[in-house]
Design an enzyme around this catalytic site. Structure first.
Site, PDB file in Angstrom:
ATOM      1  N   ASP A  39       0.822  -1.226   0.000  1.00 23.71           N
ATOM      2  CA  ASP A  39       0.000   0.000   0.000  1.00 23.71           C
ATOM      3  C   ASP A  39       0.852   1.271   0.000  1.00 23.71           C
ATOM      4  OD1 ASP A  39       0.686  -0.306   2.745  1.00 23.71           O
ATOM      5  OD2 ASP A  39      -1.361   0.066   3.475  1.00 23.71           O
ATOM      6  N   LEU A 128      -5.333  -7.421  13.082  1.00 24.53           N
ATOM      7  CA  LEU A 128      -6.625  -7.345  12.386  1.00 24.53           C
ATOM      8  C   LEU A 128      -7.139  -5.905  12.348  1.00 24.53           C
ATOM      9  CD1 LEU A 128      -8.286 -10.603  13.799  1.00 24.53           C
ATOM     10  CD2 LEU A 128      -7.035 -10.306  11.643  1.00 24.53           C
ATOM     11  N   SER A 130      -7.369  -3.204  14.635  1.00 24.06           N
ATOM     12  CA  SER A 130      -8.278  -2.603  15.609  1.00 24.06           C
ATOM     13  C   SER A 130      -8.165  -1.081  15.589  1.00 24.06           C
ATOM     14  CB  SER A 130      -7.973  -3.135  17.009  1.00 24.06           C
ATOM     15  OG  SER A 130      -6.619  -2.906  17.322  1.00 24.06           O
ATOM     16  N   SER A 131      -6.992  -0.556  15.259  1.00 21.85           N
ATOM     17  CA  SER A 131      -6.847   0.908  15.272  1.00 21.85           C
ATOM     18  C   SER A 131      -7.639   1.551  14.138  1.00 21.85           C
ATOM     19  CB  SER A 131      -5.375   1.325  15.221  1.00 21.85           C
ATOM     20  OG  SER A 131      -4.733   0.723  14.134  1.00 21.85           O
ATOM     21  N   GLU A 163      -3.743   8.625  11.992  1.00 24.91           N
ATOM     22  CA  GLU A 163      -2.808   7.607  12.493  1.00 24.91           C
ATOM     23  C   GLU A 163      -1.350   8.001  12.210  1.00 24.91           C
ATOM     24  OE1 GLU A 163      -4.152   3.747  12.343  1.00 24.91           O
ATOM     25  OE2 GLU A 163      -2.206   2.837  12.753  1.00 24.91           O
ATOM     26  N   ASP A 175      -5.708  -0.251   5.666  1.00 19.78           N
ATOM     27  CA  ASP A 175      -6.591  -0.664   6.758  1.00 19.78           C
ATOM     28  C   ASP A 175      -7.819   0.244   6.875  1.00 19.78           C
ATOM     29  OD1 ASP A 175      -4.653  -2.521   7.093  1.00 19.78           O
ATOM     30  OD2 ASP A 175      -3.770  -1.619   8.884  1.00 19.78           O
TER      31      ASP A 175
END
Ligand code: GAF
Length: 386
Positions: A39, A128, A130-131, A163, A175
């Site tokens: 990415d 997975l 979570s943030s 982030e 994400d």
């Protein structure tokens, strides 16, 4: 707690604030089917959303104050305009919330003060995302509460900015895109350069298949520093090759490109990214043609590339992949940033428990902490519940 996550968020809101929320917003964790560390190289990824979700129950409050309760700590954190005036002034889990407020204000939006209560089924530290689920649920809540004009396709960049710049983690766009833009029953084919997407049907049930997610339970070892180091290596490779990003090197030109690089480590990093982009394209082509069973070898090749060239796997993860394959999985790979987290194994639906048991047995043999496992189906992206 056994209650459904949305019920827990509402109960948390009531007990923290003695009032009813104005609404509830949910955003999922994600698994990445294939396309790892591509990415931030402007490349391709193919994540899907999980049914595990983070829910924000929220309501406006007067003035420029944001108050957040989290079931994780049972703690309530409050911050105001001074704390969201510059990155880094709120720390810990609440930084993800403050970061979203900060990024919205930076983008020129008038964010109303709010009270929020957060509950989540997305495990922390399992790779997975979570943030991103937290950022995306909070963002959806603040956009709706404030009546802000921010269409879904522009939200991932803003959550990523929260982030990167506020929390300080140099992650890519995958994400947040998955948490916001995924559709149930589909994987999200995302071009990280222009953020165009195609929703690729990913019907495991119809093909008699299941996706097993194995939580490696491996402690994250130096994950943050190693992630940043991989990103730097990729940027260094692109710079040496005179291209804007590694996306601009294709597989046909790979050997030439590798010959022009001056060290072996950069060569391995570049080879991973370039071949991984191609594996995403090949996976998408197979899924478009309804040949879902045939993607297995691409998943396994992606794992080998992460293990040998990108060097982001750990013994627990490699053990899980090897044991799953030996027990008949069609393909298996680590998913997410690496140095721990989860493994995906594509299996015949009837074989899911046998494969999981084989992984558990291999762990026991090596003396690792027992792994967790669950089968998953592609779920929806962020949404307002009520
Ligand atoms: C983490 C990052 F947050 C993503 O942006 C992506 O780079 C991923 O690692 C690796 O593919 O989840």
């Amino acid at each position: 707690m056994t209650d459904d996550v949305a019920t827990r968020a509402t109960a948390g809101f009531r007990s923290a604030y003695g009032a009813e929320p104005a609404g509830r917003w949910a955003a999922p964790g994600r698994a990445n089917l294939i396309g790892e560390h591509t990415d931030y190289n402007d490349g391709f990824v193919l994540p899907f959303a999980l049914s595990l979700r983070t829910v924000a129950a929220a309501a406006t409050q007067p003035g420029e104050t944001w108050t957040v309760w989290s079931e994780l700590t049972g703690e309530t954190v409050s911050f105001g305009a001074a704390e969201v005036a510059a990155p880094g002034r709120v720390t810990g889990w609440a930084a993800y919330v403050a970061g979203v407020v900060w990024a919205l204000r930076e983008a020129g939006h008038a964010v109303s003060g709010a009270r929020l209560a957060i509950a989540s089924d997305v495990p922390l530290g399992s790779g997975l995302s979570s943030s991103a689920a937290l950022e995306s649920a909070v963002l959806a809540a603040l956009v709706d509460l404030g009546g802000l004009d921010l269409p879904a396709e522009r939200r991932p960049r803003l959550a990523q900015r929260a982030e990167n710049a506020y929390v300080g983690a140099p992650t890519g766009i995958m994400d947040q895109s998955a948490a916001i833009r995924c559709r149930a029953g589909h994987a999200l084919f995302l071009d990280c350069r222009d953020e165009s997407v195609e929703h690729i049907p990913f019907d495991l049930d119809a093909a008699g298949l299941a996706m097993l997610v194995v939580d490696s339970r491996a402690p994250h070892r130096h994950a943050d520093g190693e992630y940043a180091a991989r990103r730097k290596s990729c940027e260094h490779g692109a710079e040496q090759l005179g291209v804007p990003a590694l996306r601009d090197v294709d597989v046909a030109g790979l050997d030439d490109a590798l010959a022009r690089l001056d060290d072996d480590e950069t060569r391995r990093r570049v080879r991973h990214v370039v071949t991984e982009d191609q594996r995403v394209l090949d996976t998408v082509a197979l899924l478009r043609a309804g040949r879902i069973r045939e993607i297995g070898p691409l998943l396994t090749a992606s794992h080998a590339s992460m293990r040998d060239d990108f060097e982001i796997t750990v013994p627990e993860i490699d053990t899980a992949v090897e044991a799953a394959l030996a027990a008949g999985a069609l393909g298996a790979r680590m998913t997410g940033g690496g140095f721990g987290g989860c493994v995906l194994a594509l299996v015949d639906a009837a074989a899911a428990e046998t494969v999981a048991a084989a992984v558990t047995a291999a762990y026991a043999e090596r003396g690792f902490t027992a792994p967790g496992h669950v089968t998953v189906l592609p779920g929806p992206g962020a949404t307002r519940l009520d």
